[in-house]
Design an enzyme around this catalytic site. Structure first.
Site, PDB file in Angstrom:
ATOM      1  N   ASN A  50      26.638 -35.135  69.777  1.00 55.83           N
ATOM      2  CA  ASN A  50      27.407 -36.336  69.444  1.00 55.83           C
ATOM      3  C   ASN A  50      28.656 -35.957  68.648  1.00 55.83           C
ATOM      4  O   ASN A  50      28.650 -35.020  67.850  1.00 55.83           O
ATOM      5  CB  ASN A  50      26.563 -37.395  68.725  1.00 55.83           C
ATOM      6  CG  ASN A  50      25.738 -36.872  67.559  1.00 55.83           C
ATOM      7  OD1 ASN A  50      25.431 -35.674  67.490  1.00 55.83           O
ATOM      8  ND2 ASN A  50      25.356 -37.768  66.671  1.00 55.83           N
ATOM      9  N   GLU A  67      31.415 -37.966  66.415  1.00 54.31           N
ATOM     10  CA  GLU A  67      31.730 -39.263  65.810  1.00 54.31           C
ATOM     11  C   GLU A  67      33.192 -39.371  65.389  1.00 54.31           C
ATOM     12  O   GLU A  67      33.960 -38.403  65.487  1.00 54.31           O
ATOM     13  CB  GLU A  67      30.802 -39.513  64.623  1.00 54.31           C
ATOM     14  CG  GLU A  67      29.328 -39.520  65.056  1.00 54.31           C
ATOM     15  CD  GLU A  67      28.375 -39.962  63.976  1.00 54.31           C
ATOM     16  OE1 GLU A  67      27.226 -40.291  64.302  1.00 54.31           O
ATOM     17  OE2 GLU A  67      28.774 -39.962  62.800  1.00 54.31           O
ATOM     18  N   CYS A  78      28.312 -40.149  72.263  1.00 55.51           N
ATOM     19  CA  CYS A  78      26.953 -39.624  72.099  1.00 55.51           C
ATOM     20  C   CYS A  78      26.819 -38.255  72.777  1.00 55.51           C
ATOM     21  O   CYS A  78      27.624 -37.875  73.630  1.00 55.51           O
ATOM     22  CB  CYS A  78      25.936 -40.574  72.725  1.00 55.51           C
ATOM     23  SG  CYS A  78      25.952 -42.257  72.062  1.00 55.51           S
ATOM     24  N   GLU A 109      24.737 -37.308  75.032  1.00 61.06           N
ATOM     25  CA  GLU A 109      24.526 -37.400  76.478  1.00 61.06           C
ATOM     26  C   GLU A 109      25.863 -37.539  77.207  1.00 61.06           C
ATOM     27  O   GLU A 109      26.085 -36.940  78.256  1.00 61.06           O
ATOM     28  CB  GLU A 109      23.671 -38.635  76.815  1.00 61.06           C
ATOM     29  CG  GLU A 109      22.296 -38.674  76.176  1.00 61.06           C
ATOM     30  CD  GLU A 109      22.290 -39.393  74.828  1.00 61.06           C
ATOM     31  OE1 GLU A 109      23.192 -39.127  73.984  1.00 61.06           O
ATOM     32  OE2 GLU A 109      21.386 -40.213  74.624  1.00 61.06           O
ATOM     33  N   CYS A 169      21.021 -44.742  74.201  1.00 63.84           N
ATOM     34  CA  CYS A 169      21.671 -46.047  74.039  1.00 63.84           C
ATOM     35  C   CYS A 169      22.159 -46.535  75.408  1.00 63.84           C
ATOM     36  O   CYS A 169      22.265 -45.762  76.377  1.00 63.84           O
ATOM     37  CB  CYS A 169      22.813 -45.965  73.040  1.00 63.84           C
ATOM     38  SG  CYS A 169      24.378 -45.407  73.727  1.00 63.84           S
ATOM     39  N   CYS A 207      24.995 -44.652  77.187  1.00 66.53           N
ATOM     40  CA  CYS A 207      24.615 -43.391  77.828  1.00 66.53           C
ATOM     41  C   CYS A 207      23.816 -43.640  79.111  1.00 66.53           C
ATOM     42  O   CYS A 207      23.978 -42.931  80.094  1.00 66.53           O
ATOM     43  CB  CYS A 207      23.841 -42.526  76.845  1.00 66.53           C
ATOM     44  SG  CYS A 207      24.924 -41.934  75.521  1.00 66.53           S
TER      45      CYS A 207
HETATM   46 ZN   LIG Z   1      24.401 -43.049  73.600  1.00 62.33          ZN
END
Ligand SMILES: [Zn+2]
Ligand SMILES: [Zn+2]
Ligand SMILES: [Zn+2]
Ligand SMILES: [Zn+2]
Lengths: 147, 147, 147, 147
Positions: free
Chosen positions: C54, C56, C65, C67, C99, C102
């Protein structure tokens, strides 16, 4: 002075009203992750004030800033032309511009309108969408490309 | 001249190499919706070149631009300090800057590094992250806030 | 058994290798805001393992993220067909899916491939992209629409 | 029957009203890039109907779907508890669920409320947020993690 020029200089009382609206909108902020509430208030070219607050998500990438909430809400209410936006956050001593996501979202609907970056004490810095996004990637350019 | 200053002026052959890398990366673009392929190439402070292309999605909001792909890939490969980025797209006559999302993503890792906006014919315009995102909202400011 | 069916059942040692790769990728996570590092490892249909973490941003909405980093990096490296993905985070006792952002990004490249949700101790739950995104909005449907 | 159970079964006339509201909202869609207008209407637990439409951007990644516009607008208007959402698009013969971004955004405010996927002719398929996002990553889990 042309109407366009007049539109570019909001009278002081309208600026204050817009900042007040952004402050009120900030109270509805859903920001349990950043704990950083932000409010925004858009003034449409027909005189309506449309507000927004930041709406966060456990998956941070889904966070919608106050400015984008205000723009999406305005569009949903039938508005696409704006004269100004006020954005209020607790920003310390410095005035800090909107994030790049919001600059691009504002630019989708014009580069000339005013941006008031404000603090809770209502002091503010004035700028424009175009100044915040120089050499911008905007709809005009996309249309140029596709010709 | 300080090292910082030297770093700010890439030699012509390195600029050309970076633009070449962004052109090659553009070939992997997954852009079935916009049909607008973009390539990017980041130069790390340790001399590696990390490339990216745009990766679109049927749900447009999930689109990741070439610049952000390059940054995320660089971070995944252990890099967080950059000297320059080249971005290549078919842009007509005008040089157009990265979108606001990408400006903010680049700014997360510094404001001073160079941005080369290039065309397929390798002509380019040079700018910096900081110039593209004036009055920026960046990590330094967030940390200031949380003190 | 068809090739498709064979592809759907990764041997135990390949699963472990994929989880190991996602664990290693997690170490490069840039997550100063959530303090929640995640790693991912994609297995392409030609046998390569492509990792992500990830990444940010001070503006939370720009968070990518692990993924999605892995998918964008894979595309940038020329891959668009996948057999499996392993995702590792510190998740407490429960296995928690990726999430929605993703899930949709994974679905852009197929619904049948396997998803291994793993913990740092390498225990895992197995599912598929399609199970994680029932009644999905995906490229096939968009193409159907535009006919 | 408990209140919770009652809330889970909207009377037919309320479903139709919600679908009508989503159809009306769809007319304000700003979708010059996809040319795919979508409308949504949220029913709050206090009986208000809050609508949204999709709002696109020249930088596709900034696209906000109708569902997310409705949620952000609802939060800006002080609402965080919902009974149902209707989503209307021109979907061909099949009913197609919201994109993963929207599923996750809806899930931030609960998993139990109803989702009506509708066509312009007002036929619909009924599901729930939780069914659309199995094994979800949601606020409850984040809070569990941080304990
Ligand atoms: Zn995600
Ligand atoms: Zn923003
Ligand atoms: Zn971009
Ligand atoms: Zn959506």
């Amino acid at each position: 002075a042309t109407t366009a020029e007049i539109n570019k200089h909001l009278p002081d009382d309208e600026v204050e009203e817009l900042i007040d609206a952004s402050l009120a909108a900030r109270k509805n902020s859903y920001s349990p992750y950043s704990k950083f509430p932000v409010g925004a208030a858009l003034l449409t070219n027909t005189g309506e004030v449309i507000t927004g607050c930041n709406v966060e998500n456990a998956s941070y990438g889904l966070t919608v800033c106050a400015e984008r909430t205000a723009v999406c809400r305005a569009v949903a209410e039938g508005h696409r032309k704006f004269r100004a936006i006020a954005i209020t956050a607790e920003m310390g001593e410095k005035f800090v511009g909107p994030c790049g996501m919001c600059r691009q979202t504002l630019a989708e609907f014009g580069l000339d309108y005013e941006v008031y970056l404000s603090r809770p004490d209502k002091t503010y810095m004035k700028t424009t969408v175009g100044k915040l996004l120089p050499d911008s990637f905007n709809p005009e350019w996309v249309h140029f490309e596709s010709q």
